[in-house]
Write an enzyme that holds these catalytic residues in place. Structure first.
Site, PDB file in Angstrom:
ATOM      1  N   HIS A   7      -1.428  -2.716 -10.084  1.00  0.00           N
ATOM      2  CA  HIS A   7      -1.230  -1.422  -9.428  1.00  0.00           C
ATOM      3  C   HIS A   7      -2.596  -0.752  -9.430  1.00  0.00           C
ATOM      4  O   HIS A   7      -3.111  -0.437 -10.510  1.00  0.00           O
ATOM      5  CB  HIS A   7      -0.265  -0.523 -10.200  1.00  0.00           C
TER       6      HIS A   7
ATOM      7  N   GLY B 242      10.692   2.123  -2.981  1.00  0.00           N
ATOM      8  CA  GLY B 242      11.462   0.891  -3.139  1.00  0.00           C
ATOM      9  C   GLY B 242      11.880   0.719  -4.585  1.00  0.00           C
ATOM     10  O   GLY B 242      12.538   1.588  -5.166  1.00  0.00           O
ATOM     11  N   ASN B 243      11.459  -0.385  -5.191  1.00  0.00           N
ATOM     12  CA  ASN B 243      11.883  -0.666  -6.548  1.00  0.00           C
ATOM     13  C   ASN B 243      11.113   0.141  -7.591  1.00  0.00           C
ATOM     14  O   ASN B 243      11.609   0.394  -8.674  1.00  0.00           O
ATOM     15  CB  ASN B 243      11.734  -2.165  -6.838  1.00  0.00           C
ATOM     16  N   TYR B 244       9.878   0.560  -7.265  1.00  0.00           N
ATOM     17  CA  TYR B 244       9.049   1.247  -8.257  1.00  0.00           C
ATOM     18  C   TYR B 244       9.158   2.756  -8.130  1.00  0.00           C
ATOM     19  O   TYR B 244       9.452   3.293  -7.051  1.00  0.00           O
ATOM     20  CB  TYR B 244       7.569   0.875  -8.081  1.00  0.00           C
TER      21      TYR B 244
ATOM     22  N   PHE C 114       0.886  -1.172   0.000  1.00  0.00           N
ATOM     23  CA  PHE C 114       0.000   0.000   0.000  1.00  0.00           C
ATOM     24  C   PHE C 114       0.925   1.223   0.000  1.00  0.00           C
ATOM     25  O   PHE C 114       1.388   1.659   1.056  1.00  0.00           O
ATOM     26  CB  PHE C 114      -0.890   0.000   1.243  1.00  0.00           C
ATOM     27  N   ASP C 115       1.210   1.729  -1.179  1.00  0.00           N
ATOM     28  CA  ASP C 115       2.298   2.699  -1.279  1.00  0.00           C
ATOM     29  C   ASP C 115       1.935   4.078  -0.736  1.00  0.00           C
ATOM     30  O   ASP C 115       2.815   4.922  -0.577  1.00  0.00           O
ATOM     31  CB  ASP C 115       2.786   2.807  -2.728  1.00  0.00           C
TER      32      ASP C 115
HETATM   33 CU   LIG Z   1       4.025  -3.296 -12.317  1.00  0.00          CU
END
Ligand SMILES: [Cu+2]
Length: 644
Positions: free
Chosen positions: A445, A391-393, A308-309
Site C-alpha cells: 500500500h 471495496g474490500n479495504y 489506484f484508490d
Molecule cells: Cu494490505
C-alpha cells in the site's frame, strides 16, 4: 419571586464570510450541473464523474488576501458517452457561464458506480460466467458477489477506447457472509463497463471453495468479552478548538478543511499564529493525492491487480459517514461533505470529517536531580480525520496537530484483504495462507502525499540531512565523530530520494529568506517512517503507472495543474504520467515555490491475524519544526492542575 422567562435576545450567529477554500455546497452542484445541461453541448444521458471547486492558485489567493474578490468556479469532469472520452468543464458561479470546455480522448475517470453496476448485471446474465459458476456447484447466482476492478493497462486490444472492468466473483452462502472468505477462484471476466457487455470470461481451473465463512460479525464470534469496563472521555468545559465554517483554530494552529471527490480530506492554509497575532504559514495545501496497491502474486488471477484508490476509485467518493461513540470517541465535532452523484445530484455525506482533541501522554518532562522538583506537561493533539471504504479495504487518514508545532499524517489500514482460494492444506508462493483453503497475496500500500509547502513564506527549498560515522584521524582521534551531511536538492532529479534509516536521512524544508532568533533559516523537517518503495519491476505495467511510488521523496516547482502524482487519469493509463513525466525536465528548485511529494506505506505480508478482518496497521510521517522556533514552543503550557 420566580426567574423571568428566558428572553430570545440572542441574534442568530453571523455566517462566516465566504472564503475561496469553502467546501463544495449542494447548491453549487445543482447550479453548475444545470449550467452545463443548459449549455447543450453534452448529450442526454451524460454522466458526471466529478464535481469539485476549482481551487484558486497561490497567486490568486495572494490577490484575494490583498482584497481582490475571487470568482468561485466549479470544475466538472463529464462523460459524454460510453467510450474513453471526457469533457473537462468549468462553470463560473456568479453568472452560470461555462468558462472552460476541454474534450479529452483516451482518458478515463475513476471507476463509476454506474459502470460497476452495469458490469455486475451483465456478468450475472452471461452464459460463460454462469457455466463457470455451475462447474463449481453454484447454481444460485444471487449468492455470488461480483467485485469489478479497474483493469490497469496490459496491451489488451479490448482496453482500446473503452471503459473496462475486470471482475472477481465470491460466494456468499448467506447474505451476511464475508464474501472474501470464499473467492470463486479461477474465474476472471473482462467487461466493457460503460456498455454493459461481457468481453471475455476466462476459467483458469477449479479450486474448491474455502470451507469457512470468515465472519467477523459479533453474532458469529461469541462469547464476547465482558471484562472491559467503561472508558469515558469527557471535556466538561468544552473543546479547545473553534470551527467557523471550515476554518479550524486550535492553540497556535489555524487551517481550513475541505473534501474533494478523489483525495477526500484536504487541508488548506495551515499556519502557526504567533502570540502577536501574526500567522506564519507552514502548508499551503496538503492531501493524499494518489495511492496504489500493487499485488505481488504472478498467478494470472491476481497478477493484474493494482488498485489506484485515489485516481481509480476516489477516497472522497467512498467517504464513510462516521458515528459518535464508535468511529470517534469523546467530544466530537463533525463536518459534512457534499459529493455529486454521477447523475449530477448533490449528496450530503453526514459526519464525513471528524475533529476532536486527544490526550497524548507526555509532551515534556524533567526531574531536577538536585532539587527533586519535577516539571511535566501533557501532550495533546488535535485530530482531523476521515475514513474511506474502497471495496474490500478500509482506510483512515488522520492528521494530527501537536502543541509543539508537530504535524503528523497517519494512515490506518483495515478492512478485509484481497484473497485467493487454494487447495485445502496447500501452500501458496507470493501469498500467505490465512485460513483453511484461503490465502492472501503479498502486496503493498503506497500513499503519495502532496505537500504544497510554504514554511514561513512562499519560497522554500529542501535540504537532505544524513549522518555518518567519520574516519579516525587527527581531528577524530577517538573515532566518535558523527558527520552531518547536508545536501541541497537543487533540481527535480536530484530530489528523487529514498529513505535510509541507518543514516537517519530526512529532509528539511527551509525558507532561505527567513531566519530564527539564532540566525538559522527557519525550517520544518519531513521525518519519514521506515517505509518501502514500489517493488514491482520498473518495466512492469504498475512499475510504469505508479512511478510516483518508486521514490519516497520528490520535489517539484509549484505548478497549479500538477496535482496528481500518477497523472489526472490513471484509470487504464499506460503509465509515465505525473511525477516521472514532470521531473524528467529536471527543473530548478532554487528560489522557487515548491511542492514536496512524499510516498510512504507498507509491504503487507498477510498474517492469519489479519483474517477475517484486519486490525489497523499504521504508517505515515511527521512534519516537525526544526528551527522554525527559537526554543521549545511549548514552555508556556501550564502544569497539569490535578497532579496528586
Ligand atoms: Cu494490505
Amino acid at each position: 419571586m420566580t426567574d423571568p422567562a428566558p428572553q430570545a435576545t440572542q441574534s442568530p450567529p453571523t455566517p462566516p464570510a465566504p472564503h475561496p477554500h469553502d467546501p463544495l455546497t449542494a447548491d453549487e452542484v445543482t447550479r453548475s450541473v444545470a449550467a452545463v445541461r443548459a449549455d447543450g453541448r453534452l448529450p442526454e444521458g451524460s454522466l458526471f464523474a466529478t464535481v469539485e471547486v476549482a481551487e484558486p492558485t497561490r497567486a490568486e489567493m495572494a490577490d484575494f488576501r490583498a482584497g481582490t474578490p475571487l470568482e468561485r468556479t466549479i470544475r466538472i469532469v463529464a462523460l459524454p458517452g460510453p467510450g474513453a472520452s471526457v469533457v473537462e468543464i468549468e462553470v463560473r458561479l456568479s453568472d452560470g457561464a461555462v468558462v472552460g470546455w476541454t474534450e479529452r480522448d483516451d482518458v478515463r475517470p475513476a471507476l463509476l458506480y454506474d459502470d460497476a453496476y452495469r458490469s455486475i448485471l451483465a456478468l450475472k446474465e452471461h452464459p460463460d460466467w454462469q457455466a463457470a459458476m455451475v462447474r463449481r456447484g453454484i447454481t444460485d447466482f444471487e449468492q455470488v458477489q461480483i467485485d469489478p476492478w479497474p483493469t490497469g493497462s496490459f496491451d489488451n486490444p479490448a482496453e482500446e477506447g473503452q471503459r473496462i472492468t475486470r471482475c472477481l466473483s465470491y460466494w456468499r452462502q448467506d447474505p451476511s457472509d464475508n464474501g472474501y472468505a470464499r473467492p470463486v477462484e479461477g474465474v476472471l471476466a473482462t467487461v466493457d463497463a460503460a456498455r454493459g457487455e461481457v468481453l471475455e470470461v476466462v476459467d483458469h481451473g477449479l479450486v474448491p471453495l474455502a470451507p469457512e465463512r470468515g465472519s467477523y460479525l459479533p453474532e458469529h464470534n461469541g462469547p464476547l468479552r465482558t471484562d472491559l469496563r467503561a472508558l469515558e472521555i469527557t471535556q466538561p468545559d468544552g473543546v479547545s478548538f473553534t470551527l467557523e465554517g471550515n476554518l479550524l483554530t486550535w492553540q497556535h494552529f489555524t487551517l481550513r478543511v475541505s473534501v474533494t471527490p478523489l483525495e477526500g480530506l484536504v487541508l488548506h492554509d495551515v499556519g502557526w499564529v504567533d502570540d502577536d497575532g501574526t500567522t506564519r504559514t507552514i502548508l499551503h495545501r496538503a492531501a493524499v493525492s494518489e495511492m496504489v496497491v500493487p499485488y505481488g502474486d504472478p498467478d494470472p488471477m491476481h497478477n493484474w491487480k493494482n488498485a489506484f484508490d485515489v485516481g481509480e476509485w476516489g477516497l472522497g467518493r467512498m467517504l464513510n459517514s462516521l458515528t459518535l461513540g464508535c468511529d470517534c470517541l469523546g467530544e466530537i465535532t463533525y463536518l459534512d461533505a457534499v459529493v455529486a452523484s454521477e447523475h449530477g445530484h448533490p449528496h450530503v455525506v453526514e459526519h464525513a470529517v471528524c475533529i476532536h482533541e486527544e490526550d497524548y501522554g507526555i509532551l515534556w518532562k524533567h526531574t531536577d536531580m538536585n532539587t527533586g522538583r519535577a516539571e511535566v506537561r501533557r501532550s495533546r493533539r488535535l485530530v482531523v480525520s476521515f475514513f474511506a471504504t474502497v471495496g474490500n479495504y478500509d482506510y483512515g487518514f488522520f492528521w494530527y496537530f501537536y502543541l509543539d508545532g508537530t504535524i503528523q499524517l497517519e494512515a490506518k489500514l483495515t478492512g478485509i484483504m484481497s484473497t485467493k482460494g487454494i487447495p485445502e492444506g496447500g501452500t501458496a508462493d507470493h501469498a500467505s495462507v490465512i485460513a483453511p483453503g484461503l490465502a492472501a497475496p503479498v502486496h503493498q500500500h503506497l500513499f503519495c502525499t502532496r505537500l504544497d509547502v510554504a514554511v514561513d513564506g512562499p519560497v522554500n527549498e529542501v535540504l537532505e540531512v544524513a549522518f555518518a560515522g567519520e574516519e579516525r584521524g587527527p581531528d577524530n582521534p577517538l573515532g566518535n565523530a558523527i558527520g552531518r551531511r547536508v545536501t541541497r536538492l537543487a533540481t527535480e532529479q536530484a530530489a528523487r530520494r529514498d529513505v535510509d534509516a541507518a543514516s537517519s536521512r530526512h529532509w528539511r524544508i527551509v525558507n532561505p529568506g527567513r531566519t530564527n532568533g539564532l540566525g538559522q533559516p527557519v525550517a520544518y523537517k519531513l521525518v519519514p517512517s521506515a517505509t518501502p518503495t514500489l517493488l514491482a519491476h520498473p518495466d512492469s505495467s504498475v512499475g510504469r503507472r505508479a512511478g510516483f511510488a518508486r521514490h519516497n521523496l520528490w520535489v517539484t516547482p509549484y505548478r497549479p495543474d500538477e496535482r496528481r502524482p500518477a497523472g489526472d487519469y490513471p484509470n487504464q493509463h499506460t503509465g509515465g504520467a505525473g511525477l516521472p513525466e514532470w521531473t524528467a525536465a529536471d527543473r530548478s528548485l532554487v528560489d522557487e515555490e515548491i511542492v514536496v511529494w512524499h510516498t510512504f506505506g507498507v509491504t503487507h505480508n498477510p498474517r492469519p491475524e489479519d483474517w477475517p478482518v484486519m486490525p489497523v496497521e499504521y504508517c505515515g510521517f511527521h512534519l516537525v519544526a526544526a528551527g522554525f522556533f527559537d526554543r521549545n514552543p511549548a514552555l508556556d503550557l501550564a502544569p497539569p492542575d490535578h497532579c496528586h
